[in-house]
Write an enzyme that holds these catalytic residues in place. Structure first.
Site, PDB file in Angstrom:
ATOM      1  N   ARG A 206       0.844  -1.195   0.000  1.00  0.00           N
ATOM      2  CA  ARG A 206       0.000   0.000   0.000  1.00  0.00           C
ATOM      3  C   ARG A 206       0.875   1.240   0.000  1.00  0.00           C
ATOM      4  O   ARG A 206       2.016   1.205   0.399  1.00  0.00           O
ATOM      5  CB  ARG A 206      -0.884   0.031   1.258  1.00  0.00           C
ATOM      6  CG  ARG A 206      -2.124  -0.828   1.155  1.00  0.00           C
ATOM      7  CD  ARG A 206      -3.025  -0.572   2.374  1.00  0.00           C
ATOM      8  NE  ARG A 206      -3.590   0.760   2.367  1.00  0.00           N
ATOM      9  CZ  ARG A 206      -3.535   1.613   3.392  1.00  0.00           C
ATOM     10  NH1 ARG A 206      -2.952   1.287   4.519  1.00  0.00           N
ATOM     11  NH2 ARG A 206      -4.091   2.807   3.307  1.00  0.00           N
TER      12      ARG A 206
ATOM     13  N   LYS B  90       3.171  -6.688  12.419  1.00  0.00           N
ATOM     14  CA  LYS B  90       2.437  -6.988  11.188  1.00  0.00           C
ATOM     15  C   LYS B  90       2.669  -8.440  10.759  1.00  0.00           C
ATOM     16  O   LYS B  90       3.805  -8.893  10.630  1.00  0.00           O
ATOM     17  CB  LYS B  90       2.878  -6.011  10.093  1.00  0.00           C
ATOM     18  CG  LYS B  90       2.072  -6.137   8.821  1.00  0.00           C
ATOM     19  CD  LYS B  90       2.085  -4.833   8.040  1.00  0.00           C
ATOM     20  CE  LYS B  90       1.497  -4.997   6.657  1.00  0.00           C
ATOM     21  NZ  LYS B  90       1.265  -3.737   5.978  1.00  0.00           N
TER      22      LYS B  90
ATOM     23  N   ARG C  64      -1.647   4.870  13.154  1.00  0.00           N
ATOM     24  CA  ARG C  64      -0.719   4.422  14.218  1.00  0.00           C
ATOM     25  C   ARG C  64      -1.407   4.540  15.558  1.00  0.00           C
ATOM     26  O   ARG C  64      -2.208   5.458  15.756  1.00  0.00           O
ATOM     27  CB  ARG C  64       0.538   5.306  14.272  1.00  0.00           C
ATOM     28  CG  ARG C  64       1.293   5.420  12.988  1.00  0.00           C
ATOM     29  CD  ARG C  64       2.212   4.221  12.776  1.00  0.00           C
ATOM     30  NE  ARG C  64       2.408   3.985  11.343  1.00  0.00           N
ATOM     31  CZ  ARG C  64       3.313   4.607  10.607  1.00  0.00           C
ATOM     32  NH1 ARG C  64       4.118   5.471  11.159  1.00  0.00           N
ATOM     33  NH2 ARG C  64       3.425   4.354   9.321  1.00  0.00           N
TER      34      ARG C  64
END
Ligand code: BTN
Length: 349
Positions: free
Chosen positions: A141, A210, A346
């Site tokens: 992305r 992640k 975030r």
């Protein structure tokens, strides 16, 4: 979701844009995958090639980041057995659902998303899935690269054709994230959560690590019909120096499960969940999936910072997601809605 405004990239020829690797590297790896010693002579005779060809294939595998040991008098071996992508095994894991996708296993490609974006313009069938052993120029992305390596990551894309127009597909990327979260639960990794819009994350000691990401690229009109290329990258086993190439906290399925997972089983589970969610999405939109999505949002009701495309930062607290997938945030200027686009989210300190 990224939109293809021009077909320029899709018009590049397959030959110039596909990744290329030594043609014997993957066949040789298939032999080495049992984790046992194989002599150069035995491999050469198995494939009917010279020992120099095998030597070059081994060098190519090492250059791809695999630890292939060479011991004089014994031959070559991997540090441990390795499960490779395999069409038959994936279909077997899909069981009664195997007819839902046209599955292609690619040796090497620059990007499975780019590959299917191009194939889509050439009429490739609805529900085609392209999965790659090696992806050389993975796209992430916000114009970022997606770092992956043979055996370390599962990288695939699915082409899904919609009767809906592109305008009705807001919320699609969140729906796809939900499919991944469901699949992870079925694979015995229930701690996996989502981070808006569609990162797959695990929270460890308050830090989001992640596990995977989704890149959706659209073709077609706002009114319809349209096609989406849904690209998914899931970290399987990020051993060695690959972690140093990634500029954020990451985790992988091997770490989370305490043992390596069969990539064919992971792919099968994700595809089955994806087909189910995409059908639900086509019938009722994201609205019907919203409550389940919020329940697995790692930043639900959390203080956050939004990084905008112009580098501006907006602080606030997540209230919810809307029925079209926008993030609803309470900010100093009141309650605001944000659409995924190029925004990054975030947790605020
Ligand atoms: C993200 O930035 O989080 C999205 C990453 C998406 C990566 C996958 S890997 C398979 C597919 N092909 C690509 O080039 N990108 C997606």
């Amino acid at each position: 979701m990224e939109k293809s405004v021009s077909n320029k990239s899709a018009q590049r020829t397959v030959k110039s844009s596909q990744g290329s690797i030594n043609k014997w590297a993957l066949p040789v790896l298939t032999q080495l995958a049992d984790g046992k010693f194989h002599s150069g002579e035995a491999l050469a005779s198995h494939f009917g090639v010279t020992r120099a060809t095998i030597f070059n294939a081994i060098k190519a595998l090492q250059a791809l980041g695999l630890d292939v040991f060479a011991i004089t008098g014994k031959g070559y071996r991997l540090p441990h057995a390795m499960q490779l992508l395999n069409l038959a095994d994936t279909l077997q894991h899909m069981g009664e659902h195997q007819g839902r996708f046209h599955l292609q296993v690619l040796d090497a490609v620059d990007s499975t998303n780019r590959y299917l974006m191009q194939a889509s313009t050439q009429g490739v069938a609805h529900a085609t899935c392209a999965v790659a052993h090696i992806q050389t120029q993975g796209r992430g992305r916000r114009g970022r690269d997606w770092v992956s390596r043979l055996g370390a990551s599962l990288t695939f894309s699915v082409l899904w054709r919609f009767n809906l127009g592109a305008a009705a597909l807001t919320g699609l990327s969140l729906a796809v994230g939900l499919a991944l979260a469901r699949a992870m639960r079925n694979l015995g990794v229930p701690q996996v959560q989502l981070k808006w819009p569609n990162d797959l994350v695990v929270v460890q000691a308050g830090v989001l690590h992640k596990l995977g990401g989704i890149l959706i690229e659209l073709q077609g009109d706002m009114e319809g019909p349209s096609a989406a290329v849904i690209g998914v990258g899931i970290n399987l086993n990020l051993a060695g120096d690959i972690v140093d190439k990634i500029d954020q906290a990451v985790t992988d399925l091997t770490r989370l499960r305490g043992q390596p997972m069969n990539p064919n089983q992971v792919l099968a589970e994700v595809l089955v969940a994806l087909a189910q969610v995409l059908n639900e999405f086509e019938r009722n939109g994201f609205a019907a999936l919203k409550a389940e999505w919020s329940a697995v949002h790692a930043l639900h009701e959390a203080p956050v910072t939004l990084l905008m495309p112009d580098a501006k930062q907006i602080k606030g607290r997540v209230l919810d997601v809307a029925e079209d997938g926008q993030l609803i945030v309470e900010t100093a200027e009141g309650v605001q809605k944000f659409s995924a686009g190029e925004i990054s989210l975030r947790r605020a300190a």
